[in-house]
Design a protein around this motif. Structure first.
Motif, PDB file in Angstrom:
ATOM      1  N   CYS A   1      -3.886  39.217  31.367  1.00 14.83           N
ATOM      2  CA  CYS A   1      -4.131  40.589  31.865  1.00 14.83           C
ATOM      3  C   CYS A   1      -2.884  41.104  32.560  1.00 14.83           C
ATOM      4  O   CYS A   1      -1.901  40.383  32.734  1.00 14.83           O
ATOM      5  CB  CYS A   1      -5.315  40.596  32.836  1.00 14.83           C
ATOM      6  SG  CYS A   1      -6.879  40.041  32.127  1.00 14.83           S
ATOM      7  N   ARG A   2      -2.945  42.368  32.937  1.00 14.79           N
ATOM      8  CA  ARG A   2      -1.874  42.957  33.726  1.00 14.79           C
ATOM      9  C   ARG A   2      -2.446  43.388  35.069  1.00 14.79           C
ATOM     10  O   ARG A   2      -3.638  43.679  35.182  1.00 14.79           O
ATOM     11  CB  ARG A   2      -1.275  44.176  33.034  1.00 14.79           C
ATOM     12  CG  ARG A   2      -0.438  43.848  31.803  1.00 14.79           C
ATOM     13  CD  ARG A   2       0.280  45.086  31.320  1.00 14.79           C
ATOM     14  NE  ARG A   2      -0.655  46.140  30.931  1.00 14.79           N
ATOM     15  CZ  ARG A   2      -0.372  47.438  30.881  1.00 14.79           C
ATOM     16  NH1 ARG A   2       0.827  47.856  31.239  1.00 14.79           N
ATOM     17  NH2 ARG A   2      -1.271  48.310  30.481  1.00 14.79           N
TER      18      ARG A   2
ATOM     19  N   PHE B   1      -2.379  37.077  37.035  1.00 15.27           N
ATOM     20  CA  PHE B   1      -3.062  37.946  36.073  1.00 15.27           C
ATOM     21  C   PHE B   1      -2.399  37.845  34.703  1.00 15.27           C
ATOM     22  O   PHE B   1      -3.080  37.816  33.672  1.00 15.27           O
ATOM     23  CB  PHE B   1      -3.061  39.394  36.563  1.00 15.27           C
ATOM     24  CG  PHE B   1      -4.229  39.742  37.440  1.00 15.27           C
ATOM     25  CD1 PHE B   1      -5.464  40.065  36.891  1.00 15.27           C
ATOM     26  CD2 PHE B   1      -4.111  39.748  38.826  1.00 15.27           C
ATOM     27  CE1 PHE B   1      -6.549  40.389  37.684  1.00 15.27           C
ATOM     28  CE2 PHE B   1      -5.188  40.064  39.634  1.00 15.27           C
ATOM     29  CZ  PHE B   1      -6.408  40.387  39.069  1.00 15.27           C
ATOM     30  N   GLU B   2      -1.059  37.799  34.697  1.00  6.94           N
ATOM     31  CA  GLU B   2      -0.349  37.693  33.422  1.00  6.94           C
ATOM     32  C   GLU B   2      -0.688  36.371  32.727  1.00  6.94           C
ATOM     33  O   GLU B   2      -0.890  36.334  31.506  1.00  6.94           O
ATOM     34  CB  GLU B   2       1.157  37.791  33.661  1.00  6.94           C
ATOM     35  CG  GLU B   2       1.975  37.787  32.371  1.00  6.94           C
ATOM     36  CD  GLU B   2       3.462  37.967  32.620  1.00  6.94           C
ATOM     37  OE1 GLU B   2       4.240  37.840  31.656  1.00  6.94           O
ATOM     38  OE2 GLU B   2       3.841  38.230  33.786  1.00  6.94           O
TER      39      GLU B   2
ATOM     40  N   LEU C   1      -3.610  44.910  26.798  1.00  4.90           N
ATOM     41  CA  LEU C   1      -3.997  44.008  27.865  1.00  4.90           C
ATOM     42  C   LEU C   1      -4.883  44.740  28.865  1.00  4.90           C
ATOM     43  O   LEU C   1      -4.671  45.906  29.180  1.00  4.90           O
ATOM     44  CB  LEU C   1      -2.756  43.477  28.593  1.00  4.90           C
ATOM     45  CG  LEU C   1      -1.833  42.541  27.807  1.00  4.90           C
ATOM     46  CD1 LEU C   1      -0.641  42.156  28.673  1.00  4.90           C
ATOM     47  CD2 LEU C   1      -2.580  41.301  27.362  1.00  4.90           C
ATOM     48  N   ARG C   2      -5.890  44.035  29.338  1.00  2.67           N
ATOM     49  CA  ARG C   2      -6.757  44.624  30.359  1.00  2.67           C
ATOM     50  C   ARG C   2      -5.945  44.800  31.637  1.00  2.67           C
ATOM     51  O   ARG C   2      -5.290  43.868  32.100  1.00  2.67           O
ATOM     52  CB  ARG C   2      -7.947  43.701  30.603  1.00  2.67           C
ATOM     53  CG  ARG C   2      -9.023  44.295  31.487  1.00  2.67           C
ATOM     54  CD  ARG C   2     -10.185  43.346  31.596  1.00  2.67           C
ATOM     55  NE  ARG C   2     -11.236  43.890  32.418  1.00  2.67           N
ATOM     56  CZ  ARG C   2     -12.311  43.210  32.799  1.00  2.67           C
ATOM     57  NH1 ARG C   2     -12.467  41.949  32.395  1.00  2.67           N
ATOM     58  NH2 ARG C   2     -13.229  43.766  33.555  1.00  2.67           N
ATOM     59  N   CYS C   3      -6.004  45.979  32.216  1.00  2.00           N
ATOM     60  CA  CYS C   3      -5.174  46.296  33.375  1.00  2.00           C
ATOM     61  C   CYS C   3      -6.020  46.413  34.635  1.00  2.00           C
ATOM     62  O   CYS C   3      -7.057  47.092  34.640  1.00  2.00           O
ATOM     63  CB  CYS C   3      -4.399  47.591  33.141  1.00  2.00           C
ATOM     64  SG  CYS C   3      -3.190  47.936  34.442  1.00  2.00           S
TER      65      CYS C   3
ATOM     66  N   CYS D   1     -10.658  37.817  35.291  1.00  5.34           N
ATOM     67  CA  CYS D   1     -10.275  38.314  33.967  1.00  5.34           C
ATOM     68  C   CYS D   1     -11.323  37.966  32.912  1.00  5.34           C
ATOM     69  O   CYS D   1     -11.548  38.727  31.970  1.00  5.34           O
ATOM     70  CB  CYS D   1      -8.919  37.734  33.565  1.00  5.34           C
ATOM     71  SG  CYS D   1      -7.522  38.427  34.496  1.00  5.34           S
TER      72      CYS D   1
END
Length: 327
Positions: free
Chosen positions: A52-53, A47-48, A17-19, A131
């Motif tokens: 994403c995180r 974001f989740e 996941l993109r952080c 995101c």
């Protein structure tokens, strides 16, 4: 019967996941209204939901620069600055040195830069746009070395910024009431300023209610920039000549007809010098933040100085309705 999930597969999926690391101004109005813990959970959940995180850090204004530098140095995360136009302005000296794209999460009242990046609507929609967004290069402005991302002004605009800060403290329960209070006082108490200006090789002396310098051209009712990398300043000189005319000019700025105002002169150039002839020092705004500075003010353009994540391309075509306000 459902097959039990593999913990290793879940960890691997989470790692992909993109952080993001969100550095938020703990004093921003949105944070104070929601409460720090509630706001952080809302950001993380959004974001989740967007796949994403996010790690959220709520820090006081004095620590923003330090925490931003730490976030930018961490190549495992994408840095996001959360705050109003003023908070983002204060972060520019750190952000401009970042070689990777950074995100902006608007939390202010006006959010000029956020709107230009296509970040509008509820917080969850803005986060989803970040995101899914793509990096674009945008120009910055510099005044005697002082950076700004969108707008610098004096006269009416600096008074409006000062009155707005006062109104926020007096009417914390309503942003609309605070804005109307500040706008009314600014219209009533604005005094003309006398300046000598040089732009595009032309010198002129003017007496005006306000002078506004924008990084690239703004247009339309929402004060939107069609280009973030146009490579020019636009200088607006507003000379109304009286209280009634000033009220009409203020109304035209809200309704979108300001380009057609007979009291407005707009010029473009890549460098601008402004010298106040009425006083040695005066108030100047930088993206809504007010400082008292001595002239001359030397404006320089920094083309493509910042890489930001946008939910729109660097250049967009104006809406058909906006053609009534030609540049």
């Amino acid at each position: 019967m459902a097959k039990p999930s593999d913990p290793l597969q879940e960890l691997d999926a989470q790692a992909k996941l993109r952080c993001f690391r969100v550095i938020a101004n703990a004093r921003a109005g949105t944070v104070l209204e929601a409460g720090a813990e509630s706001f952080a959970r809302q950001i993380e959940a959004a974001f989740e939901a967007a796949g994403c995180r996010a790690e959220v850090e709520l820090v006081p204004p004095r620590q923003l620069e330090e925490r931003l530098r730490a976030a930018i140095a961490d190549e495992a995360v994408t840095t996001v600055v959360a705050g109003g136009d003023g908070s983002i302005n204060g972060a520019l000296p750190v952000l401009v040195g970042c070689k990777r794209p950074v995100g902006v999460l608007p939390l202010g009242t006006v959010n000029v830069l956020g709107r230009d990046l296509g970040l509008i609507g509820p917080l969850e929609e803005q986060i989803a746009a970040i995101c899914a967004g793509e990096p674009v290069s945008m120009d910055l402005g510099s005044v005697n070395g002082r950076l700004f991302h969108s707008i610098s002004g004096m006269g009416f605009f600096s008074l409006m910024a000062r009155e707005r800060e006062y109104a926020r403290r007096r009417f914390p329960f309503s942003r609309l009431v605070a804005f109307l209070f500040a706008a009314t006082r600014s219209i009533l108490f604005t005094h003309s300023i006398r300046i000598e200006m040089e732009i595009a090789g032309e010198r002129r002396q003017v007496e005006a209610d306000a002078v506004l310098v924008t990084v690239n051209q703004f247009d339309g009712t929402e004060w939107r920039r069609n280009r973030l990398d146009g490579g020019e300043f636009e200088v607006h000189i507003l000379d109304t000549g009286g209280l009634l005319s000033r009220c009409k000019a203020a109304l035209s700025m809200l309704t979108g007809g300001w380009r057609n105002s007979q009291h407005l002169v707009s010029l473009t150039g890549t460098a601008v010098t402004i010298n106040r002839r009425d006083k040695r020092r005066g108030h100047v705004t930088f993206d809504g933040e007010v400082e008292r500075r001595a002239s001359p003010f030397t404006y320089r353009l920094l083309p493509g100085a910042l890489r930001v994540i946008a939910a729109r391309p660097a250049k967009i075509e104006p809406h058909p309705a906006e053609h009534m306000f030609p540049s």
